[in-house]
Design a protein around this motif. Structure first.
Motif, PDB file in Angstrom:
ATOM      1  N   PHE A   6     -40.971 -26.809  45.663  1.00 53.65           N
ATOM      2  CA  PHE A   6     -40.661 -25.731  44.723  1.00 53.65           C
ATOM      3  C   PHE A   6     -41.936 -25.001  44.282  1.00 53.65           C
ATOM      4  N   LEU A   7     -43.011 -25.760  44.058  1.00 54.44           N
ATOM      5  CA  LEU A   7     -44.265 -25.170  43.586  1.00 54.44           C
ATOM      6  C   LEU A   7     -44.914 -24.247  44.619  1.00 54.44           C
ATOM      7  N   ASP A   8     -44.554 -24.391  45.877  1.00 50.51           N
ATOM      8  CA  ASP A   8     -45.083 -23.473  46.893  1.00 50.51           C
ATOM      9  C   ASP A   8     -44.655 -22.031  46.597  1.00 50.51           C
ATOM     10  N   TYR A   9     -43.533 -21.894  45.889  1.00 56.08           N
ATOM     11  CA  TYR A   9     -42.999 -20.566  45.594  1.00 56.08           C
ATOM     12  C   TYR A   9     -43.118 -20.199  44.115  1.00 56.08           C
ATOM     13  N   TYR A  10     -43.249 -21.217  43.271  1.00 54.15           N
ATOM     14  CA  TYR A  10     -43.370 -20.989  41.827  1.00 54.15           C
ATOM     15  C   TYR A  10     -44.559 -21.791  41.274  1.00 54.15           C
ATOM     16  N   PRO A  11     -45.766 -21.496  41.709  1.00 52.75           N
ATOM     17  CA  PRO A  11     -46.934 -22.282  41.282  1.00 52.75           C
ATOM     18  C   PRO A  11     -47.174 -22.229  39.774  1.00 52.75           C
ATOM     19  N   GLU A  12     -46.658 -21.209  39.109  1.00 50.02           N
ATOM     20  CA  GLU A  12     -46.860 -21.082  37.662  1.00 50.02           C
ATOM     21  C   GLU A  12     -46.116 -22.165  36.877  1.00 50.02           C
ATOM     22  N   ARG A  13     -45.201 -22.894  37.536  1.00 53.68           N
ATOM     23  CA  ARG A  13     -44.453 -23.953  36.849  1.00 53.68           C
ATOM     24  C   ARG A  13     -45.039 -25.338  37.135  1.00 53.68           C
ATOM     25  N   GLN A  14     -46.295 -25.406  37.557  1.00 53.36           N
ATOM     26  CA  GLN A  14     -46.899 -26.685  37.930  1.00 53.36           C
ATOM     27  C   GLN A  14     -46.881 -27.696  36.786  1.00 53.36           C
ATOM     28  N   GLN A  15     -47.224 -27.256  35.588  1.00 58.56           N
ATOM     29  CA  GLN A  15     -47.259 -28.183  34.457  1.00 58.56           C
ATOM     30  C   GLN A  15     -45.873 -28.787  34.205  1.00 58.56           C
ATOM     31  N   THR A  16     -44.851 -27.976  34.319  1.00 59.65           N
ATOM     32  CA  THR A  16     -43.482 -28.470  34.128  1.00 59.65           C
ATOM     33  C   THR A  16     -43.142 -29.533  35.159  1.00 59.65           C
ATOM     34  N   ILE A  17     -43.461 -29.267  36.423  1.00 61.37           N
ATOM     35  CA  ILE A  17     -43.147 -30.219  37.496  1.00 61.37           C
ATOM     36  C   ILE A  17     -43.933 -31.517  37.307  1.00 61.37           C
ATOM     37  N   GLU A  18     -45.176 -31.406  36.892  1.00 59.91           N
ATOM     38  CA  GLU A  18     -45.973 -32.606  36.635  1.00 59.91           C
ATOM     39  C   GLU A  18     -45.347 -33.447  35.522  1.00 59.91           C
ATOM     40  N   ARG A  19     -44.869 -32.791  34.478  1.00 57.23           N
ATOM     41  CA  ARG A  19     -44.246 -33.515  33.368  1.00 57.23           C
ATOM     42  C   ARG A  19     -42.929 -34.157  33.789  1.00 57.23           C
ATOM     43  N   LEU A  20     -42.182 -33.495  34.632  1.00 57.54           N
ATOM     44  CA  LEU A  20     -40.954 -34.097  35.144  1.00 57.54           C
ATOM     45  C   LEU A  20     -41.274 -35.325  35.998  1.00 57.54           C
ATOM     46  N   GLY A  21     -42.385 -35.260  36.723  1.00 57.84           N
ATOM     47  CA  GLY A  21     -42.819 -36.424  37.496  1.00 57.84           C
ATOM     48  C   GLY A  21     -43.126 -37.608  36.604  1.00 57.84           C
ATOM     49  N   ILE A  22     -43.698 -37.352  35.441  1.00 56.08           N
ATOM     50  CA  ILE A  22     -43.983 -38.426  34.478  1.00 56.08           C
ATOM     51  C   ILE A  22     -42.682 -39.060  33.990  1.00 56.08           C
ATOM     52  N   LEU A  23     -41.652 -38.245  33.781  1.00 57.81           N
ATOM     53  CA  LEU A  23     -40.363 -38.778  33.329  1.00 57.81           C
ATOM     54  C   LEU A  23     -39.728 -39.706  34.359  1.00 57.81           C
ATOM     55  N   LEU A  24     -40.095 -39.532  35.617  1.00 58.47           N
ATOM     56  CA  LEU A  24     -39.555 -40.395  36.677  1.00 58.47           C
ATOM     57  C   LEU A  24     -40.234 -41.761  36.719  1.00 58.47           C
ATOM     58  N   GLY A  25     -41.300 -41.928  35.977  1.00 62.76           N
ATOM     59  CA  GLY A  25     -42.027 -43.192  35.982  1.00 62.76           C
ATOM     60  C   GLY A  25     -41.336 -44.264  35.176  1.00 62.76           C
ATOM     61  N   GLN A  26     -42.067 -45.303  34.844  1.00 58.55           N
ATOM     62  CA  GLN A  26     -41.516 -46.463  34.147  1.00 58.55           C
ATOM     63  C   GLN A  26     -41.882 -46.481  32.667  1.00 58.55           C
ATOM     64  N   ARG A  27     -42.435 -45.390  32.180  1.00 58.65           N
ATOM     65  CA  ARG A  27     -42.849 -45.327  30.769  1.00 58.65           C
ATOM     66  C   ARG A  27     -41.869 -44.473  29.976  1.00 58.65           C
ATOM     67  N   VAL A  28     -41.405 -45.007  28.866  1.00 53.15           N
ATOM     68  CA  VAL A  28     -40.495 -44.265  28.001  1.00 53.15           C
ATOM     69  C   VAL A  28     -41.270 -43.178  27.258  1.00 53.15           C
ATOM     70  N   ILE A  29     -40.786 -41.961  27.372  1.00 55.46           N
ATOM     71  CA  ILE A  29     -41.426 -40.803  26.742  1.00 55.46           C
ATOM     72  C   ILE A  29     -40.664 -40.463  25.446  1.00 55.46           C
ATOM     73  N   PRO A  30     -41.368 -40.112  24.371  1.00 58.24           N
ATOM     74  CA  PRO A  30     -40.679 -39.755  23.126  1.00 58.24           C
ATOM     75  C   PRO A  30     -39.569 -38.737  23.346  1.00 58.24           C
ATOM     76  N   LYS A  31     -38.439 -38.966  22.677  1.00 58.19           N
ATOM     77  CA  LYS A  31     -37.267 -38.109  22.872  1.00 58.19           C
ATOM     78  C   LYS A  31     -37.586 -36.643  22.616  1.00 58.19           C
ATOM     79  N   ARG A  32     -38.383 -36.376  21.589  1.00 55.87           N
ATOM     80  CA  ARG A  32     -38.699 -34.991  21.251  1.00 55.87           C
ATOM     81  C   ARG A  32     -39.362 -34.271  22.425  1.00 55.87           C
ATOM     82  N   SER A  33     -40.244 -34.976  23.131  1.00 53.96           N
ATOM     83  CA  SER A  33     -40.931 -34.369  24.276  1.00 53.96           C
ATOM     84  C   SER A  33     -39.972 -34.145  25.438  1.00 53.96           C
ATOM     85  N   VAL A  34     -39.075 -35.114  25.664  1.00 49.27           N
ATOM     86  CA  VAL A  34     -38.113 -34.997  26.759  1.00 49.27           C
ATOM     87  C   VAL A  34     -37.171 -33.816  26.512  1.00 49.27           C
TER      88      VAL A  34
END
Length: 255
Positions: free
Chosen positions: A204-232
């Motif tokens: 997706f980032l190949d076509y929408y590079p401006e959303r890189q930070q969003t994609i990186e944060r979504l990648g963090i949500l896929l991990g094993q660490r619980v993220i504060p609800k407000r951030s999610v």
């Protein structure tokens, strides 16, 4: 009916073979002649399931609508899994009738799901009713134009999570949905089927590079660490409306 391969030749991870065998035995016993076929998809079908994190995703096709007693069967199976296979996070079942699946109207919905995403583990494989699929905008929008409704459901699941495990599951589901919806925007350009959410995000980032930070944060949500609800929830509330607008723009261009 085609010859059914043994389960251990269909399931890449040996740990999940008895799980699927038990599932089929329970469905055969509980549904009897109403059972038509069973399919699995997602991480167990792909061989990258994570113990204590991944669900068993199932498509169940029946001859007739399920009766009340047959619907309760899923609760019984979940209970069995908690006792005998505690490493399976849960059972997620999509149900359909044979008449719904094997129809022209289901070409881009059930047809696509069975043909491209599922492994037939019991019964007649209805995927054989459908031909080869070419990655297209039609398929992408069928699965992702409902992003507004999906976002509301995901938001609620995060908000209602009462413990770390349920919140982890909710945030992972949210991340998967948003990453795959993002990739749907460019599917007609890449013309490649991608199942892995992280790989989908990178494409997706190949076509929408401006959303890189969003994609990186979504990648963090896929991990094993619980993220504060407000951030999610904040991430969801930012990205889902943007996706909805982009789908509308693309639909207007392509039609």
């Amino acid at each position: 009916m085609p010859i059914q391969l043994p389960i251990n030749q269909l399931i890449p991870q040996p740990t999940y073979v008895p799980v699927v065998e038990d599932l089929i035995a329970c469905l055969k016993s509980g549904l009897k002649d109403n059972l038509h076929s069973v399919y699995i998809y997602g991480s167990v079908a792909n061989g990258n399931a994570i113990p204590n994190v991944s669900n068993l995703d199932v498509v169940l096709v029946t001859q007739r609508p399920l009766e009340a007693g047959q619907k309760s069967l899923f609760n019984s199976i979940n209970w069995r899994f908690q006792k005998d296979f505690p490493f399976v996070k849960g059972l997620a079942v999509r149900t359909a009738l044979v008449s719904e699946v094997a129809s022209l109207a289901a070409l881009f919905t059930w047809g696509f799901l069975l043909k491209q995403c599922c492994t037939n583990v019991y019964g007649e494989d209805l995927a054989e009713c459908f031909g080869h699929y070419v990655p297209s905008w039609e398929i992408a929008k069928q699965w992702n134009m409902d992003i507004e409704q999906s976002a509301a459901i995901l938001r609620r699941e995060v908000a209602l999570a009462e413990d770390a495990q349920s919140q982890l599951s909710a945030q992972r589901q949210l991340a998967k949905k948003l990453l795959r919806a993002a990739y749907g925007l460019v599917l007609h350009r890449t013309k490649r089927w991608l199942d892995d959410p992280l790989e989908s995000g990178r494409a997706f980032l190949d076509y929408y590079p401006e959303r890189q930070q969003t994609i990186e944060r979504l990648g963090i949500l896929l991990g094993q660490r619980v993220i504060p609800k407000r951030s999610v929830v904040g991430l969801l509330d930012d990205f889902a409306p943007w996706l909805e607008k982009e789908y509308q723009k693309t639909e207007f261009k392509i039609g």
